[in-house]
Write an enzyme that holds these catalytic residues in place. Structure first.
Site, mmCIF file in Angstrom:
data_model
loop_
_atom_site.group_PDB
_atom_site.id
_atom_site.type_symbol
_atom_site.label_atom_id
_atom_site.label_comp_id
_atom_site.label_asym_id
_atom_site.label_seq_id
_atom_site.Cartn_x
_atom_site.Cartn_y
_atom_site.Cartn_z
ATOM 1 C CD GLU A 1 -10.135 -34.662 35.346
ATOM 2 O OE1 GLU A 1 -10.633 -35.454 36.173
ATOM 3 O OE2 GLU A 1 -9.854 -33.481 35.611
ATOM 4 C CG PHE B 1 -0.918 -26.608 42.839
ATOM 5 C CD1 PHE B 1 -1.402 -27.367 43.896
ATOM 6 C CD2 PHE B 1 -1.830 -26.077 41.937
ATOM 7 C CE1 PHE B 1 -2.758 -27.590 44.053
ATOM 8 C CE2 PHE B 1 -3.191 -26.300 42.092
ATOM 9 C CZ PHE B 1 -3.658 -27.059 43.153
ATOM 10 C CD GLN B 2 -4.246 -28.916 40.020
ATOM 11 O OE1 GLN B 2 -4.248 -28.213 39.013
ATOM 12 N NE2 GLN B 2 -5.362 -29.327 40.601
ATOM 13 C CE LYS C 1 -1.773 -21.439 33.177
ATOM 14 N NZ LYS C 1 -2.296 -21.295 34.549
ATOM 15 C CG MET D 1 -17.210 -62.187 35.872
ATOM 16 S SD MET D 1 -18.186 -63.439 35.007
ATOM 17 C CE MET D 1 -18.434 -62.643 33.425
#
Lengths: 606, 226
Positions: free
Chosen positions: A93, A155-156, A205, A516
């Site tokens: 993602e 969940f999630q 949802k 760097m």
């Protein structure tokens, strides 16, 4: 994985349903050239998810980047029927957010990314924060657990609007199927209005699965969101008088010049009035870097001549910039003798970091036209222009290529520039390679420099190249100049470039260091190279081949040109692993918090 | 490849290849920092050009920002998050409904320098659900409320002190008396001090709520309909 993943699919714009594996009724797919009314008539909205996709179609979205997952599945199911939106399945993602961000930078319209709830949403966070720091227009759509489970640690489940509140321009919790599409349209419009920035709509949802027959309205900004576009006449008058009387005027173009599509106006203003131009990093390309008046970019690793000009100007006309500390160095010594004219569409940027003697709130191009019309004459800056030209001679961006030392990274950047067109797009990760890319590539066009500035996100380059590729013209080359450290952070996105057959060239400036950090350790930590040294990096050329891309390894000067020529000519993703001098440092360098005019040219000057 | 060769060709030729035999091996050529002219001007921490001789830390002052916001979930979190992140020094924040059900009014008391107050106002105005921000006049009506619960050993004396401050007992039992005091912040503070002679069990205070005097508008809800 959708049927779009088949490597054989070559026509990027056509419907993948045509291969016969999909069961979608072809007569009901929405296409880009339909009007909202035709779409509504063809395939009326029946669920919240369909209204979300309809809102994207009506807003003109043509690409989306994302990763599937439980709570976002209804939205993906609705996307299945859209022919006008090309979805690219990313490996992670974070890559989706960076790709959407870069797509927006190149296309000039908001990029769209999708992720599921929980880890999908939190993986977007770095990319959203990156877009926020660089004021990039982007819309993130996240799945969420059903509203009645929100707050129950389902969940999630993550408090996505809570997590992203500080890093979005605005975010929405869309828990009603009737209004979910309207919220998505508003979020899209808001992300590109005024000062752009990322917006997010969290979609539980139940809202996306829920039934609705409501077609979303047109994408409009909230009624209270009305940024000023024109500066007041009094403010313009005062600023014009200050510019007329300046002896050493300097224009400083910021990212707002590019994002506000004010490049042509800004260039014309500089040329008409003979005012030298320095840019910030996000504004690279706003002024052609081979133009007499252009001093390239200023700041920590900006050119010596830009930093000399900023230090000595008596009238700094800053357009669409926010005076980031990497630009200003210590504020106490920043343009210390300049009256500051500050043009910005965001009033909160006025006098935030550097006091504006002449604030001009409005759209960059509009305000510059207002000032231009009000100027009775150009400032008399003949001597000043000569001084700036002299500084260009005094502080050249030169480098040596001794044969007894490894390949110099600056040389690689110059060769890549030479082998590609003037409008080629460069994306980068973050670190030394990013600075060399910015310094040694001669940028001539806006929206050709795509980088992570404010947040400084290592790993930005490759997913950004994927997003840029989708937004670029077919004949525009896309080159990702990356570091070995940055490339390792998101290189899984190479699988996406291969699957989608994207023509991008990745040039890894491989010094087997977090370069760097190594440079700073050498300068400020008595050369203790703690955790900056990779004692092993993979063979990126072979890794590229394993992904299904083409790969080259280059160690010597005489291999550079051929490898670049072959890689650029190859119609698909290619990776060149340039093994460059691990000890090369980035100069000039203004020490953190130091004075721009005191930039170091060598380590012993730090 | 020798160092004087120009970079490889391809789509275009370079105007001026920058590799050079004269360049230092790790760094750039040009006058060193101490050889360059340096201006003597300076800016203070607010980015304002100053005379270095007379630089002084800016004074802070306490002020009230009345903020009209959309009456919806998440707005309070957005406002408080903004103050937290930007490190504005917040004294109190009260929020409640207004004459219009769609809007709520937040009364925010901050103590900041003038540039800090300006930044706070502009950052608040940037939030999408914020409709209007007004810095109230110094003479605006400002009130806060305190509930002070003390031991009920001397109820008559508690009542007497409460009356001194136009307060009243709002709850009493055999063990405690709870007094309500309303007024300016200063009045509430002196009242709290006065009650310290009794055994104070608990105090709760609301923070300041405020409205402009006379016909002046506080944060104008008609702005929302523009």
């Amino acid at each position: 994985m959708s049927e779009r993943a088949t490597p054989e699919a070559t026509d990027e714009s056509s419907a993948e349903q045509a291969d016969g594996t999909a069961d979608a009724p072809t007569e009901t797919t929405a296409t880009a050239d339909q009007t909202p009314e035709e779409r509504a008539a063809d395939r009326p909205v029946t669920t919240g998810a369909e209204s979300v996709i309809r809102a994207l179609e009506n807003a003109g979205a043509e690409a989306a980047f994302g990763v599937q997952g439980g709570a976002i599945m209804p939205v993906y199911d609705a996307l299945y029927h859209s022919d006008s939106i090309r979805h690219v399945t990313m490996a992670h993602e974070q890559g989706a957010a960076h790709a959407a961000d870069a797509y927006g930078v190149v296309a000039g319209v908001p990029g769209v990314c999708l992720a599921t709830s929980g880890p999908g949403a939190t993986n977007l966070v770095t990319g959203i924060a990156d877009a926020d720091m660089d004021s990039d227009a982007m819309l993130a759509l996240t799945g969420q657990v059903p509203s009645d489970m929100v707050g129950s640690d389902a969940f999630q489940e993550t408090d996505t609007t809570g997590v992203t509140a500080p890093i979005t321009k605005h975010n929405y919790f869309a828990d009603d199927p009737d209004t979910a599409g309207d919220m998505v349209g508003e979020a899209f419009a808001l992300s590109e209005a005024g000062r752009p920035g990322p917006t997010l709509v969290d979609l539980p949802k139940n809202a996306t699965l829920g039934e609705t027959d409501r077609e979303p309205g047109p994408a409009t900004t909230p009624k209270n969101y009305n940024p000023e576009t024109e500066a007041t006449a009094e403010a313009v008058d005062a600023a014009a008088r200050a510019i007329e009387s300046a002896d050493k005027p300097l224009l400083l173009f910021g990212g707002g010049v590019v994002k506000g599509d004010a490049t042509e106006t800004a260039r014309q203003f500089a040329v008409d009035h003979g005012i030298p131009v320095a840019t910030t990093m996000p504004a690279i390309g706003s002024m052609p870097e081979d133009h007499d008046l252009c001093l390239s970019w200023a700041g920590m690793h900006g050119t010596g001549y830009a930093n000399m000009a900023i230090t000595h100007t008596d009238c700094l006309i800053a357009v669409g910039c926010r005076f980031d500390d990497r630009l200003t160095g210590g504020v106490d010594t920043f343009a210390p003798e300049a009256e500051v004219v500050h043009v910005d569409i965001d009033p909160a940027e006025i006098s935030k970091n550097v006091h504006a003697d002449y604030p001009l709130i409005g759209d960059a191009g509009t305000v510059l036209e207002q000032v231009d019309a009000e100027l009775a004459h150009s400032p008399d800056a003949t001597e000043w222009r000569e001084q700036c030209r002299q500084w260009k001679e005094d502080y050249p961006m030169d480098y040596a290529t001794p044969e007894d030392e490894p390949l110099k990274p600056q040389f690689v950047v110059e060769c890549l520039d030479a082998a590609t067109g003037d409008d080629a797009i460069v994306t980068t990760g973050v670190g030394q390679h990013q600075m060399w890319a910015g310094q040694y590539w001669t940028f001539r066009e806006p929206r050709t420099w795509v980088s992570s500035h404010g947040l400084g996100t290592m790993g930005y380059g490759l997913p950004a190249a994927i997003g840029a590729r989708l937004a670029a013209d077919d004949d525009q080359e896309v080159v990702c100049i990356d570091g070995d450290g940055s490339f390792l952070m998101t290189m899984q996105e190479l699988s996406v470039a291969v699957r989608e057959e994207l023509d991008i060239t990745v040039a890894v400036l491989n010094n087997e260091y977090i370069g760097m950090v190594r440079q700073w350790q050498d300068a400020f930590f008595e050369r203790r190279r703690m955790a900056a040294e990779y004692n092993w990096v993979p063979e990126f050329d072979k890794l590229a081949e394993a992904f299904g891309a083409r790969g080259w390894r280059v160690d010597e000067y005489d291999q550079v040109a051929d490898a670049i020529e072959e890689a650029v000519a190859y119609d698909g993703p290619s990776v060149i692993d340039f093994h460059v001098d691990p000890e090369t440092n980035v100069y000039p360098m203004v020490a953190s918090g130091g004075a721009n005019g005191q930039f170091a040219l060598t380590e012993d000057q730090l | 490849m020798s160092s004087d060769e120009t970079p490889a060709s391809g789509g275009e030729s370079l105007d001026a290849p920058r590799q050079s035999d004269d360049a230092p091996r790790n760094g750039l050529s040009g006058p060193a920092p101490e050889e360059r002219p340096h201006p003597t001007g300076r800016r203070n921490s607010q980015g304002i050009r100053i005379d270095p001789e007379v630089e002084a830390e800016p004074k802070t002052r306490r002020t009230v920002l009345s903020t009209l916001v959309d009456h919806e979930p998440g707005v309070l979190a957005a406002v408080s998050g903004l103050f937290r992140r930007r490190q504005f020094n917040i004294e109190s924040l009260t929020v409640g409904p207004t004459e219009d059900d769609d809007y709520a009014r937040m009364t925010i008391v901050i103590e900041e320098s003038d540039p800090g107050i300006e930044q706070a106002k502009k950052q608040l105005e940037k939030l999408v659900p914020v409709i209007a921000v007004t810095e109230l006049d110094p003479d605006a009506i400002r009130r806060e409320l305190a509930l002070i619960k003390v031991d009920a050993e001397h109820p008559d004396k508690v009542q007497a002190v409460a009356e001194m401050y136009d307060g009243k007992a709002v709850d009493a039992c055999s063990e405690t008396v709870t007094v309500e005091i309303t007024g300016s912040r200063q009045k509430v503070e002196t009242a709290v001090e006065a009650f310290e002679r009794f055994e104070i069990r608990e105090i709760v205070r609301t923070g300041t709520t405020a409205l402009e005097r006379g016909a002046r508008e506080t944060a104008d809800s008609t702005l929302a309909d523009d």
